[in-house]
Design an enzyme around this catalytic site. Structure first.
Site, PDB file in Angstrom:
ATOM      1  N   GLY A   1       0.775  -1.230   0.000  1.00  0.00           N
ATOM      2  CA  GLY A   1       0.000   0.000   0.000  1.00  0.00           C
ATOM      3  C   GLY A   1       0.807   1.280   0.000  1.00  0.00           C
ATOM      4  O   GLY A   1       2.028   1.306  -0.181  1.00  0.00           O
TER       5      GLY A   1
ATOM      6  N   CYS B   1      12.145  -1.473   1.710  1.00  0.00           N
ATOM      7  CA  CYS B   1      10.914  -1.296   0.940  1.00  0.00           C
ATOM      8  C   CYS B   1       9.969  -0.286   1.616  1.00  0.00           C
ATOM      9  O   CYS B   1      10.276   0.893   1.660  1.00  0.00           O
ATOM     10  CB  CYS B   1      10.248  -2.645   0.704  1.00  0.00           C
ATOM     11  SG  CYS B   1       8.991  -2.606  -0.592  1.00  0.00           S
ATOM     12  N   LEU B   2       8.835  -0.713   2.162  1.00  0.00           N
ATOM     13  CA  LEU B   2       7.955   0.233   2.852  1.00  0.00           C
ATOM     14  C   LEU B   2       8.682   0.870   4.025  1.00  0.00           C
ATOM     15  O   LEU B   2       8.504   2.066   4.299  1.00  0.00           O
ATOM     16  CB  LEU B   2       6.684  -0.469   3.326  1.00  0.00           C
ATOM     17  CG  LEU B   2       5.661   0.433   4.032  1.00  0.00           C
ATOM     18  CD1 LEU B   2       5.085   1.463   3.078  1.00  0.00           C
ATOM     19  CD2 LEU B   2       4.532  -0.385   4.653  1.00  0.00           C
TER      20      LEU B   2
ATOM     21  N   GLN C   1      10.545   3.751   2.752  1.00  0.00           N
ATOM     22  CA  GLN C   1       9.665   4.879   2.465  1.00  0.00           C
ATOM     23  C   GLN C   1       9.236   5.594   3.748  1.00  0.00           C
ATOM     24  O   GLN C   1       9.158   6.828   3.799  1.00  0.00           O
ATOM     25  CB  GLN C   1       8.447   4.392   1.684  1.00  0.00           C
ATOM     26  CG  GLN C   1       8.789   3.797   0.330  1.00  0.00           C
ATOM     27  CD  GLN C   1       7.669   2.959  -0.254  1.00  0.00           C
ATOM     28  OE1 GLN C   1       6.552   2.920   0.286  1.00  0.00           O
ATOM     29  NE2 GLN C   1       7.948   2.265  -1.348  1.00  0.00           N
TER      30      GLN C   1
ATOM     31  N   GLY D   1       5.223  -0.195  -5.448  1.00  0.00           N
ATOM     32  CA  GLY D   1       4.521   0.688  -6.364  1.00  0.00           C
ATOM     33  C   GLY D   1       4.666   2.149  -6.013  1.00  0.00           C
ATOM     34  O   GLY D   1       4.175   3.018  -6.745  1.00  0.00           O
ATOM     35  N   PHE D   2       5.325   2.443  -4.872  1.00  0.00           N
ATOM     36  CA  PHE D   2       5.573   3.818  -4.442  1.00  0.00           C
ATOM     37  C   PHE D   2       7.078   4.010  -4.273  1.00  0.00           C
ATOM     38  O   PHE D   2       7.832   3.036  -4.148  1.00  0.00           O
ATOM     39  CB  PHE D   2       4.860   4.118  -3.123  1.00  0.00           C
ATOM     40  CG  PHE D   2       3.359   4.153  -3.243  1.00  0.00           C
ATOM     41  CD1 PHE D   2       2.681   5.358  -3.340  1.00  0.00           C
ATOM     42  CD2 PHE D   2       2.616   2.970  -3.257  1.00  0.00           C
ATOM     43  CE1 PHE D   2       1.299   5.385  -3.444  1.00  0.00           C
ATOM     44  CE2 PHE D   2       1.240   2.990  -3.376  1.00  0.00           C
ATOM     45  CZ  PHE D   2       0.571   4.208  -3.469  1.00  0.00           C
TER      46      PHE D   2
ATOM     47  N   HIS E   1      14.746  -5.502  -2.161  1.00  0.00           N
ATOM     48  CA  HIS E   1      14.657  -6.590  -1.183  1.00  0.00           C
ATOM     49  C   HIS E   1      15.967  -7.374  -1.116  1.00  0.00           C
ATOM     50  O   HIS E   1      16.156  -8.321  -1.891  1.00  0.00           O
ATOM     51  CB  HIS E   1      13.505  -7.537  -1.538  1.00  0.00           C
ATOM     52  CG  HIS E   1      12.155  -6.987  -1.225  1.00  0.00           C
ATOM     53  ND1 HIS E   1      11.440  -7.364  -0.096  1.00  0.00           N
ATOM     54  CD2 HIS E   1      11.397  -6.074  -1.863  1.00  0.00           C
ATOM     55  CE1 HIS E   1      10.281  -6.709  -0.076  1.00  0.00           C
ATOM     56  NE2 HIS E   1      10.239  -5.927  -1.142  1.00  0.00           N
TER      57      HIS E   1
ATOM     58  N   GLU F   1      16.808  -9.534   0.936  1.00  0.00           N
ATOM     59  CA  GLU F   1      16.556 -10.914   1.360  1.00  0.00           C
ATOM     60  C   GLU F   1      16.106 -11.801   0.188  1.00  0.00           C
ATOM     61  O   GLU F   1      16.037 -13.021   0.323  1.00  0.00           O
ATOM     62  CB  GLU F   1      15.504 -10.950   2.470  1.00  0.00           C
ATOM     63  CG  GLU F   1      14.063 -10.921   2.030  1.00  0.00           C
ATOM     64  CD  GLU F   1      13.596  -9.593   1.480  1.00  0.00           C
ATOM     65  OE1 GLU F   1      12.494  -9.524   0.891  1.00  0.00           O
ATOM     66  OE2 GLU F   1      14.333  -8.593   1.618  1.00  0.00           O
TER      67      GLU F   1
END
Length: 384
Positions: free
Chosen positions: A250, A275-276, A279, A319-320, A360, A362
């Site tokens: 998301g 990743c998130l 962000q 996606g962001f 990523h 990992e």
């Protein structure tokens, strides 16, 4: 036609439709359609929480040929809304396989479709951008399905990390989750069993993949995973040596509670985000994020490390992205860039012990070029 094979129709929000057929029986599904360019690793893709709310299209044409097993999973369930392939292989050949892909999807009521023109759909998404879609084997009227696609909530503004996070803390032990029962394990500094022998790490779960936990343990850490909404005061009571921020699905901007927690902890302990998590660190530092046209999803994304000049082939699913122009470059050093589109892939703080990457390290699936980052996290804690 077997009962498990049924005609189906996929409709995009912009009105384009694609004929296909379900190999998991009758059903309907909705979500944002995105594509993944990996040639293998479909079971890891299916169980990656970063795909929550999305229907995943595999660009490699033959899927299912090695079946599924109980080991190649990245969470406790299938996370994708539907699985879209060109050709499904119903008869796998692999000594590790314990079931077919179709049986696996049907066991969790996730729709799988084949005979889809995946090449045309991928090209359309690349040109028009990732978009909402509705797929059905029950309703084949294009007008109805397009309308339903437009009724789906946009990915922008959704706090899906709150949906997929663990409801309670747990240890990662023996390659599995050991939940901490309330009342039996006080969440304070006494929680650590190996204090003094292993570095203690709190891992925020925004949709964490199991292989991240495997590699944190492999690096020599004792790991406690906490819900993504855990506040800074609780973290300070536990007194970890380091803080890890996981991947997740998301839009990062609505994850306001985590952003505020991270902002409070910026100068508390060494911090590593993926990743998130990357962000969210960017947002906590005052930067902005934006939605990519069609995102990066696959196991072959070239990323350049600006500190060494080395090019890493990386696994990605996002996606962001963080807008590098909105970072304070007096305090922040850009460490990695994507060689396909020059988007930001990593940064570190010049004064504080903080670094993060968009991709990523990992893998699972994907190459292992970036696993050195887990050792870098360990060295950062040892230097403090």
């Amino acid at each position: 036609m077997p009962k498990s094979i049924m005609d189906a129709l996929l409709a995009l929000e912009d009105g384009r439709t694609f004929e296909c057929r379900s190999f998991t029986g009758p059903g309907e599904a909705s979500g944002e359609v995105v594509f993944n360019t990996a040639m293998t690793g479909y079971q890891e893709v299916l169980t990656d929480p970063s795909y929550r709310g999305q229907m995943v299209l595999m660009t490699y044409p033959l899927i299912g040929n090695y079946g599924v097993n109980s080991e190649d999973i990245e969470s406790d369930r299938i996370q994708v809304a539907a699985f879209l392939v060109r050709e499904y292989q119903a008869y796998p050949s692999n000594f590790r396989a314990t079931a077919t892909l179709a049986d696996y999807l049907k066991s969790q009521k996730v729709m799988g479709v084949e005979h889809l023109d995946t090449r045309a759909l991928t090209r359309h998404i690349r040109n028009a951008g990732a978009m909402r879609a509705f797929i059905s084997s029950r309703e084949l009227n294009p007008t109805v399905l397009v309308r339903r696609a437009n009724e789906i909530p946009s990915m922008v503004g959704q706090n899906l990390a709150h949906v997929v996070t663990t409801p309670q803390p747990y240890r990662w032990e023996n390659n599995n989750r050991a939940f901490l029962k309330p009342g039996l394990y006080p969440l304070d500094k006494t929680i650590w069993r190996h204090r003094g022998r292993k570095r203690s790490v709190i891992a925020f779960d925004f949709g964490i993949k199991y292989n991240i936990l495997r590699l944190l343990v492999q690096a020599g850490f004792e790991v406690i995973v906490v819900p993504g909404f855990t506040n800074a005061d609780m973290i300070k009571v536990m007194e970890p040596d380091g803080i890890f921020l996981s991947n997740g699905p998301g839009d990062p901007e609505p994850v306001a509670d985590a952003i505020e927690t991270i902002r409070t902890l910026l100068d508390y302990r060494p911090m590593f985000g993926i990743c998130l998590g990357h962000q969210l660190i960017g947002l906590a530092l005052g930067a902005k994020t934006y939605k990519l046209k069609f995102g990066h999803r696959g196991a072959n994304q070239p990323v350049k490390c600006l500190q060494t000049g080395r090019v890493e082939i990386t696994s990605q699913n996002h996606g962001f992205a963080v807008d590098s122009d909105t970072l304070d470059h007096e305090d922040i050093e850009i460490t990695h860039i994507n060689l396909n589109d020059n988007t930001l892939e990593g940064f570190r703080h010049r004064q504080l012990p903080i670094f993060s990457v968009q991709y990523h390290p990992e893998a699972s699936p994907g190459p292992h070029d970036a696993r050195y980052l887990f050792d870098a996290f360990k060295r950062l804690m040892e230097s403090r």
